[in-house]
Motif scaffolding. Structure first.
Motif, PDB file in Angstrom:
ATOM      1  N   ASP A  15       0.822  -1.207   0.000  1.00  0.00           N
ATOM      2  CA  ASP A  15       0.000   0.000   0.000  1.00  0.00           C
ATOM      3  C   ASP A  15       0.864   1.270   0.000  1.00  0.00           C
ATOM      4  O   ASP A  15       0.364   2.368   0.227  1.00  0.00           O
ATOM      5  CB  ASP A  15      -0.948   0.013   1.198  1.00  0.00           C
ATOM      6  CG  ASP A  15      -0.217  -0.132   2.520  1.00  0.00           C
ATOM      7  OD1 ASP A  15       1.036  -0.183   2.502  1.00  0.00           O
ATOM      8  OD2 ASP A  15      -0.888  -0.208   3.562  1.00  0.00           O
ATOM      9  N   GLY A  16       2.169   1.089  -0.279  1.00  0.00           N
ATOM     10  CA  GLY A  16       3.055   2.244  -0.306  1.00  0.00           C
ATOM     11  C   GLY A  16       3.861   2.354  -1.584  1.00  0.00           C
ATOM     12  O   GLY A  16       5.012   2.806  -1.568  1.00  0.00           O
ATOM     13  N   LEU A  17       3.261   1.937  -2.692  1.00  0.00           N
ATOM     14  CA  LEU A  17       3.949   2.038  -3.978  1.00  0.00           C
ATOM     15  C   LEU A  17       4.214   3.498  -4.337  1.00  0.00           C
ATOM     16  O   LEU A  17       3.290   4.322  -4.305  1.00  0.00           O
ATOM     17  CB  LEU A  17       3.101   1.404  -5.087  1.00  0.00           C
ATOM     18  CG  LEU A  17       3.215  -0.091  -5.339  1.00  0.00           C
ATOM     19  CD1 LEU A  17       2.184  -0.521  -6.381  1.00  0.00           C
ATOM     20  CD2 LEU A  17       4.606  -0.471  -5.803  1.00  0.00           C
ATOM     21  N   PRO A  18       5.460   3.852  -4.668  1.00  0.00           N
ATOM     22  CA  PRO A  18       5.722   5.228  -5.130  1.00  0.00           C
ATOM     23  C   PRO A  18       4.934   5.521  -6.410  1.00  0.00           C
ATOM     24  O   PRO A  18       4.633   4.609  -7.194  1.00  0.00           O
ATOM     25  CB  PRO A  18       7.228   5.221  -5.404  1.00  0.00           C
ATOM     26  CG  PRO A  18       7.761   4.063  -4.628  1.00  0.00           C
ATOM     27  CD  PRO A  18       6.679   3.037  -4.608  1.00  0.00           C
ATOM     28  N   ASP A  19       4.591   6.770  -6.617  1.00  0.00           N
ATOM     29  CA  ASP A  19       3.846   7.151  -7.819  1.00  0.00           C
ATOM     30  C   ASP A  19       4.579   6.704  -9.072  1.00  0.00           C
ATOM     31  O   ASP A  19       5.784   6.952  -9.232  1.00  0.00           O
ATOM     32  CB  ASP A  19       3.663   8.679  -7.864  1.00  0.00           C
ATOM     33  CG  ASP A  19       2.658   9.164  -6.832  1.00  0.00           C
ATOM     34  OD1 ASP A  19       1.906   8.315  -6.314  1.00  0.00           O
ATOM     35  OD2 ASP A  19       2.637  10.375  -6.551  1.00  0.00           O
ATOM     36  N   GLY A  20       3.843   6.041  -9.966  1.00  0.00           N
ATOM     37  CA  GLY A  20       4.419   5.612 -11.228  1.00  0.00           C
ATOM     38  C   GLY A  20       5.159   4.295 -11.168  1.00  0.00           C
ATOM     39  O   GLY A  20       5.534   3.742 -12.208  1.00  0.00           O
ATOM     40  N   TRP A  21       5.387   3.760  -9.968  1.00  0.00           N
ATOM     41  CA  TRP A  21       6.082   2.482  -9.849  1.00  0.00           C
ATOM     42  C   TRP A  21       5.089   1.329  -9.989  1.00  0.00           C
ATOM     43  O   TRP A  21       3.883   1.502  -9.783  1.00  0.00           O
ATOM     44  CB  TRP A  21       6.807   2.390  -8.509  1.00  0.00           C
ATOM     45  CG  TRP A  21       8.086   3.186  -8.478  1.00  0.00           C
ATOM     46  CD1 TRP A  21       8.241   4.497  -8.818  1.00  0.00           C
ATOM     47  CD2 TRP A  21       9.369   2.715  -8.089  1.00  0.00           C
ATOM     48  NE1 TRP A  21       9.550   4.882  -8.668  1.00  0.00           N
ATOM     49  CE2 TRP A  21      10.271   3.801  -8.210  1.00  0.00           C
ATOM     50  CE3 TRP A  21       9.860   1.493  -7.647  1.00  0.00           C
ATOM     51  CZ2 TRP A  21      11.623   3.696  -7.914  1.00  0.00           C
ATOM     52  CZ3 TRP A  21      11.203   1.382  -7.336  1.00  0.00           C
ATOM     53  CH2 TRP A  21      12.083   2.471  -7.475  1.00  0.00           C
ATOM     54  N   LEU A  22       5.623   0.145 -10.335  1.00  0.00           N
ATOM     55  CA  LEU A  22       4.792  -1.034 -10.581  1.00  0.00           C
ATOM     56  C   LEU A  22       5.211  -2.180  -9.664  1.00  0.00           C
ATOM     57  O   LEU A  22       6.401  -2.416  -9.466  1.00  0.00           O
ATOM     58  CB  LEU A  22       4.938  -1.487 -12.038  1.00  0.00           C
ATOM     59  CG  LEU A  22       4.641  -0.445 -13.119  1.00  0.00           C
ATOM     60  CD1 LEU A  22       5.110  -0.966 -14.477  1.00  0.00           C
ATOM     61  CD2 LEU A  22       3.156  -0.135 -13.153  1.00  0.00           C
ATOM     62  N   GLY A  23       4.237  -2.876  -9.122  1.00  0.00           N
ATOM     63  CA  GLY A  23       4.523  -4.084  -8.352  1.00  0.00           C
ATOM     64  C   GLY A  23       4.681  -5.264  -9.293  1.00  0.00           C
ATOM     65  O   GLY A  23       3.709  -5.718  -9.891  1.00  0.00           O
ATOM     66  N   LEU A  24       5.910  -5.783  -9.430  1.00  0.00           N
ATOM     67  CA  LEU A  24       6.181  -6.836 -10.408  1.00  0.00           C
ATOM     68  C   LEU A  24       6.432  -8.210  -9.788  1.00  0.00           C
ATOM     69  O   LEU A  24       6.688  -9.177 -10.504  1.00  0.00           O
ATOM     70  CB  LEU A  24       7.372  -6.432 -11.290  1.00  0.00           C
ATOM     71  CG  LEU A  24       7.181  -5.143 -12.102  1.00  0.00           C
ATOM     72  CD1 LEU A  24       8.379  -4.907 -13.009  1.00  0.00           C
ATOM     73  CD2 LEU A  24       5.897  -5.186 -12.913  1.00  0.00           C
ATOM     74  N   ASP A  25       6.363  -8.293  -8.465  1.00  0.00           N
ATOM     75  CA  ASP A  25       6.499  -9.586  -7.788  1.00  0.00           C
ATOM     76  C   ASP A  25       6.072  -9.392  -6.339  1.00  0.00           C
ATOM     77  O   ASP A  25       6.087  -8.277  -5.816  1.00  0.00           O
ATOM     78  CB  ASP A  25       7.951 -10.080  -7.853  1.00  0.00           C
ATOM     79  CG  ASP A  25       8.101 -11.548  -7.447  1.00  0.00           C
ATOM     80  OD1 ASP A  25       7.073 -12.260  -7.374  1.00  0.00           O
ATOM     81  OD2 ASP A  25       9.247 -11.980  -7.215  1.00  0.00           O
TER      82      ASP A  25
END
Length: 347
Positions: free
Chosen positions: A238-248
């Motif tokens: 729930d803390g993904l930086p803006d524009g970043w993607l969770g890839l695993d």
């Protein structure tokens, strides 16, 4: 679950048999890149040979051509089949989808396939959810039987639809969220835990249309771009930086999912935990595969990516059943009737 009659009950001695196999395998540089489905077709073909069938014509689709396409000719598949089982009684017909009447379930094409043959064996579980001429219409023109692979798929997957040994853990991932939701709804309500990774987790975090709660990742391996070499780091989901993607899925989630799986007595896994094709984002899928393989449970794995991960890790022989069907597995587990199965009389 109703099971169709088995090829083991058929009198095939001296008969000309048409076998619908699932030889839809990946090709690279004009050669078979993965022969798993070809190998899965061998037990039925060997049975027909042992019981003295006079002729065995094998048909299958390959890819999704719109008419004849040299890149999808069946020749490389036939060559690999003959390396594994070379018998003069076996012939391999050209890609069924070169004829547009195949996908239209046209009786005229089915009649051409049936011409000069005495009985039909459907062993193509991976295509059983399609009402095509070589899977459905043909079964009304010749005495029809289920092959050994088709029956085993129905039996093993069918176990998940009945009473299961608990705890029952369902693991789901991948990109095709809309394809997985009906299965999750049908099986998830009876599962003791539903673990979700991959893009599915992101969508279900934002909007869960299911009638029950699912366990989502607590952390992810996030990247600054969708690139195998992009900058990456572990972050709370729930803390993904803006524009970043969770890839695993991240290390905390891997541990939590592995603990759930280790305690299970029944497991169904379909879909990777991230972009496992890229080594930097493969650890989550690897952790799930290893946990499923190590579990003291009835374990069933389906879906091309999950199966590929098992094979790449050499773990395919440590699970109870590895399904050869993609869409067919999902539709069966949704509770749908498969046209290619329904067309065969009951056993």
């Amino acid at each position: 679950m109703r099971l169709p009659r088995s090829v083991e009950t058929a009198d095939v001695a001296g008969k000309r048999v048409l076998v619908r196999a699932d030889l839809n395998v990946p090709l690279e540089d004009g050669r078979v890149a993965d022969d798993t489905r070809i190998r899965a077709s061998l037990p039925t073909l060997r049975l027909l040979i042992q019981r003295d069938a006079a002729e065995i014509a094998v048909c299958s689709h390959l890819g999704r051509p719109n008419g004849p396409d040299p890149a999808l000719a069946i020749a490389p598949v036939e060559a690999r089949l003959r390396e594994l089982l070379d018998d003069p009684r076996i012939t391999v017909l050209e890609n069924t989808r070169f004829d547009p009447r195949e996908t239209a379930n046209d009786p005229s094409y089915a009649k051409e396939l049936a011409d000069g043959r005495d009985l039909f064996v459907n062993d193509a579980f991976g295509a059983a959810h399609r009402a095509h001429a070589s899977t459905e219409a043909i079964a009304h023109l010749l005495p029809a039987y289920a092959g050994l692979l088709l029956l085993r798929e129905l039996t093993e997957l069918g176990k998940l639809l009945g009473e299961v040994e608990r705890p029952f853990v369902l693991v789901s991932g991948g990109k095709k969220v809309e394809d997985k939701l009906p299965v999750l709804e049908n099986l998830g309500g009876k599962a003791d835990a539903v673990l979700v990774g991959g893009k599915m987790a992101e969508e279900l975090r934002e909007d869960n249309p299911l009638s029950f709660a699912v366990e989502l990742p607590s952390d992810v391996i996030a990247a600054a771009a969708f690139d195998a070499d992009a900058e990456a780091r572990v972050v709370p989901y729930d803390g993904l930086p803006d524009g970043w993607l969770g890839l695993d899925i991240g290390p905390e989630t891997r541990h939590a999912f592995a603990e759930r799986i280790a305690a299970a007595r029944t497991i169904f896994w379909n879909g990777p935990m991230g972009v496992f094709e890229w080594p930097r984002f493969a650890e989550g899928t690897k952790a799930v595969a290893e946990a499923v393989a190590a579990a003291d449970a009835h374990s069933v794995v389906g879906g091309a990516d999950s199966v590929r991960a098992l094979h790449e890790l050499g773990l395919q022989d440590r699970v109870s059943w590895v399904s050869t069907g993609g869409g067919a597995s999902l539709e069966l587990l949704e509770g749908k009737e498969l046209p290619g199965v329904a067309a065969i009389p009951s056993g």
